[in-house]
Structure formats: C-alpha cells, structure tokens
Design an enzyme around this catalytic site. Structure first.
Site, PDB file in Angstrom:
ATOM      1  N   LYS A 172       0.834  -1.204   0.000  1.00  0.00           N
ATOM      2  CA  LYS A 172       0.000   0.000   0.000  1.00  0.00           C
ATOM      3  C   LYS A 172       0.874   1.262   0.000  1.00  0.00           C
ATOM      4  CE  LYS A 172      -3.775   2.212   2.641  1.00  0.00           C
ATOM      5  NZ  LYS A 172      -4.852   2.102   1.640  1.00  0.00           N
ATOM      6  N   HIS A 210      -1.553 -34.979 -32.517  1.00  0.00           N
ATOM      7  CA  HIS A 210      -2.679 -34.048 -32.384  1.00  0.00           C
ATOM      8  C   HIS A 210      -3.591 -34.417 -31.217  1.00  0.00           C
ATOM      9  CE1 HIS A 210      -2.091 -33.130 -36.958  1.00  0.00           C
ATOM     10  NE2 HIS A 210      -1.102 -32.685 -36.201  1.00  0.00           N
TER      11      HIS A 210
END
Length: 531
Positions: A135, A291
């Site tokens: 922060k 494939h």
C-alpha cells in the site's frame, strides 16, 4: 537514525547474504523468531521485533508483528508531516524495507493435513505486513521473492530504486499473496466437499452432488514463454500450479531439443495421460500421440518392444509424433526412436547411453517426467468465451466391479485381457473413439469423428492399411452404440468381442446383434468420452 529493514521469512534461501548487503548499505535489521536466530548465528546484528514494539511475542509466536509500532512504521507516508508527527509522538520509527515470505501452507495442503494442523500454517502477520508495505510501496521497498535479493541490493547501491522498480516488486507481492489465499481456499473447499471425493458414476445411479466453490480461484505462476501458440502468429506461455503434483507438466525436465510450443505441451499432456493407465505396472507400455490423441498404443517385453508394437499400428500418423513411456528408456530403444522423425520423447527416465543416442538429433525434445498416480480430484478447466467450464479430471483407474457380460458367450480369458487393454486406450482417444486391439496392442484407432460409424470405418481402414487380419480382435467404444449397425459392421470384419458403456435406449437391440454374430460383449457402466 539508520534506515530499517524488517526481515521475517519462512524460506531462508539467501537471507543471510541479503541482510549483510543491507547492513553494508547502512540499514539496521529488525527480525522475528527463526529468521532472527538464523541471522545471529551468521554473525549479523539484529533487533528483535519485541524490542521495537515493547511487547513480547505471544502464544508461541502467533502474535508478534501485529502492533502499531510495526504497521505505523510501514504505513507512514514520508511526505505527510502528520504521519511523521504521529510516529514521533508514539516513539515509533519508519520501516523502509519489508522482506517477508509466508508459512508453507502448500506443504500441509499437499499432505492432505487435517484442518487443525493446516490452520497452524496459515500466516497472519506476514500477509498483513506485505499488504501494508505494498500500500505504501512509494516509501517502502517490499520484497517477497529470494530471487530478487541481488537486484534489490544493486538498485539500493545505485540509488535506482525508483517508482517503476517499486511498483514491479509490489505487483509481485500481490501475486504471491493471491496465490497463497487461493491455496487456502482450494484446501478449505476440498474439505468442505468431503476431501474432493466424487463417487464414480454407474449406469442407473443419480449424478452425485458436488459442493462446487462459490468463487473458483486458480493460482498459476509463469513457468516459461513458449515458441508460439497453436499457430506461429499467436504468442504463448505456460503457467503452472505453484506446487504442482508429481507427474504433472510443471515437473518436466527438458534434457534435449529446441524450445517447446503450445501444441507440444498439449500433446505431451495427452501422451502422459494415456500412458498413466499403466502406472505402477511391471509391463512396459508405450503411447504414440499425434494431435492430442493416440495413434498407437502397446504393451511389450521391453520399452523397445512396446514402441515397435505401438508404431506398427499407424506408422504414417506416428511421423512427427510424441512418444511416451511408463518405463526407463534404454540405449537400444533410443536407437529405434531416432530412426523415425519424432517431435518429443517423454518418459520417467533415460539412461546416459540412451541420452547420448537421442542427442544426436539436436532438435528432438527429450523430456523426463517421473511417473505418478493420477490425482482424480484435480479440476479439469476449459476456457470458453467469458468464463470457464470445470469438471473433475477423468479417472485413469479402471475398476471392473460394475462390468457385466451381457451376451450368451462370455469373453475368453485372452479376449478379456485385450478388452481391458482396449478400454484403457479408449479413455485417452478423442471421441467418437473406436479402438481395435489384439495381444496387448492397438491395430486400428478411429478418433474424433462426428459419427461412431465413421470412427469404426477409420479404425478398420488403419488396420487394413497395415495388412492386419481383424479376425479374433476386440473392439472398445468410449460411449454406447446408438444402433446395431456398429456391431454388424464389426462382426463383418471378424471382431470377436466388444467392450462399451451401454446406456442406449437400443441396448437390447445391440445385445441381440452381438448374440447373432456369436460375439462376447461387456458393458462397463462407465462412459470415457473425451470431447
């Protein structure tokens, strides 16, 4: 007053050298518990957090950094006079670097620890300090990754810890804490759902209820950039689970060959899944994938024998394929592999003589991936436009308790053994899937067709192309036969036995066809369809 760095790490990698480097740059070191002990043992001067807070650690260290002296020091904005005044009023000082990494919750999760034990690994102070520092990253350098220690020291030494540098470190922290929270969320959801156990479906049973999480959190970290995606104009990368289980792709070790592509990893995943059906078995197994679906699968007396038998199913499709083994690859097998153009060889191990042979082909990718039992509770996630589809991963275990012989003729023991083999293969073939097999090897595979009849025709064509007589072979279908025509066609080509899930409204018609042809048929009660 010197600048201060707060160091509190679970992973001690590099922390001593980092602390020494900070001291050389004029920082005072504040630390906690085990980190403070490690630094003192290495001769580093350390101030305990309890001296900063004026309060001892409590509850065996559960409470130590949750104090305004720590968080005010981190959150104070240096350009705000009121913030600095508040620090001075309370006798607190600024903290300029926060170096924290978190308790290893993932170890408890991976070990399936019970909730009370796992909760002890949930870090409280660490994420809080990290969040405070991110922060206020404009004023506080926040470091979560030991790999960043050298570049942080270098940036400080050159007075180059500028805004972009700080933002990059802060972004890394949020990714770290997000992944940490995701691991906890996944663990808690698994326990809430009964440790993720989902009863296998059998015909006639209702679908079991699964307690899906309200929000799906999927933490992945960047593993590597890939050569390209499905096509060369598509950039691609591989992200893996932070603590991926054994046998999964983040555990791959590349031993040879050019860099991997998106399609390569898809094919490797398919090959590893297929060969995992024989995990833990003594008999060598080989799968050849093209494939994302197998074009040849076989068992053999050795790795080389299994490969030769798998290759014989469809040597044309195997060209440029991916070969996976469930056993060590030796030099004799390697000599066979280099005779054909292949993209990838993957196996649990390679002896040095085999690697010497395979490295003759500098582009051949050789991947080591130790075999492991499939984790069926893992989620299978598929991206769709605007969301994801989630399911439990298909189990590659094949219990036979629900199997039933539904024809007058039962399969012979040899036929049953081939049916077992063919059924395992069918689970890894894209649907519609038809597998023809005999004596522990595939002789024809039909995959990915819109019609099961067309898949059957392709499987037969593949067998005939290699001059295989199908008389006496077995057939596996990943889903039910909707009509008897598939059985009639199989019988015409000499198929002796069939294994399929059943569940069609025409099951009786299909059974009758098998009886007419003297075929044996087993219904498994389980579909192994892969879309």
């Amino acid at each position: 007053m010197n600048r201060r760095a707060l160091l509190s790490v679970s992973d001690k990698t590099g922390i001593v050298d980092f602390a020494r480097g900070l001291v050389d740059l004029g920082f005072d070191i504040v630390s906690t518990g085990g980190t403070a002990r490690t630094l003192r043992e290495a001769g580093c001067a350390v101030t305990d957090v309890s001296e900063v807070t004026g309060h001892p650690e409590m509850m065996e260290g559960r409470v130590k950094t949750l104090h305004p002296a720590v968080h005010a020091g981190i959150l104070a904005r240096r350009e705000y006079a009121d913030d600095l005044k508040a620090l001075a009023q309370h006798g607190y000082g600024p903290i300029d670097i926060v170096c924290v990494n978190l308790y290893p919750f993932h170890e408890a999760a991976a070990a399936r620890a019970p909730i009370p034990e796992a909760m002890e690994k949930v870090d409280i102070g660490g994420p809080t300090m990290l969040r405070s520092a991110t922060k206020n990253h404009a004023d506080v350098l926040v470091v979560v990754d030991p790999a960043d220690y050298p570049r942080v020291l270098d940036a400080l030494a050159r007075d180059a810890a500028d805004g972009p540098f700080r933002v990059a470190l802060a972004a890394k922290v949020f990714a770290h804490t997000a992944a940490y929270d995701a691991a906890i969320t996944t663990y808690m959801d698994r326990w809430a759902a009964g440790e993720g156990r989902v009863t296998a479906l059998r015909r006639g049973e209702d679908t079991p209820a699964v307690a899906w999480p309200g929000t799906l959190v999927l933490p992945y970290r960047h593993m590597q950039a890939l050569r390209y995606g499905e096509n060369p104009d598509q950039p691609a990368a591989f992200y893996g689970e932070p603590d991926a289980p054994a046998g999964s792709l983040p555990r791959l070790e590349q031993l040879n060959g050019r860099e991997l592509s998106f399609n390569n990893l898809l094919d490797v995943d398919a090959a590893v899944m297929a060969v995992s059906a024989w995990h833990g078995e003594d008999r060598p197994a080989c799968v050849i994938v093209k494939h994302t679906t197998p074009c040849g699968v076989a068992l053999g007396s050795s790795a080389g024998d299994a490969y030769a038998r798998a290759l014989a199913c469809d040597p044309v499709s195997a060209f440029g394929g991916i070969v996976a083994f469930n056993t060590l690859v030796d030099a004799a097998t390697a000599e066979m592999l280099v005779d054909t153009f292949l993209e990838i060889i993957v196996g649990p191990g390679f002896d040095e003589a085999a690697l010497d042979v395979l490295r003759r082909k500098k582009n051949l990718r050789v991947l080591a991936l130790p075999a492991a039992k499939s984790r069926d509770e893992e989620l299978d996630v598929k991206r769709v436009r605007g969301g994801v589809l989630v399911q439990r991963r298909m189990s590659m275990a094949f219990p036979e308790e629900a199997w039933s012989v539904v024809t007058r003729r039962a399969p012979t023991e040899a036929e049953r053994e081939d049916l077992r083999f063919a059924w395992r293969v069918a689970a890894s073939v894209k649907s519609n899937a038809i597998v023809l097999a005999r004596e522990g090897r595939t002789v024809g595979i039909g995959a990915g067709q819109m019609s099961r009849v067309d898949a059957s025709r392709i499987a037969v064509m593949k067998a005939e192309d290699q001059g295989v007589d199908l008389t006496g072979c077995v057939l596996a279908s990943d889903a039910f036969f909707p009509f008897r025509d598939g059985i009639d066609a199989a019988a015409r080509h000499g198929v002796a036995a069939v294994i399929q899930p059943g569940g069609s409204v025409r099951d009786e018609e299909v059974k009758a066809a098998a009886n007419e042809h003297g075929m044996a048929m087993i219904l498994t009660g389980r579909r192994v369809f892969r879309h």
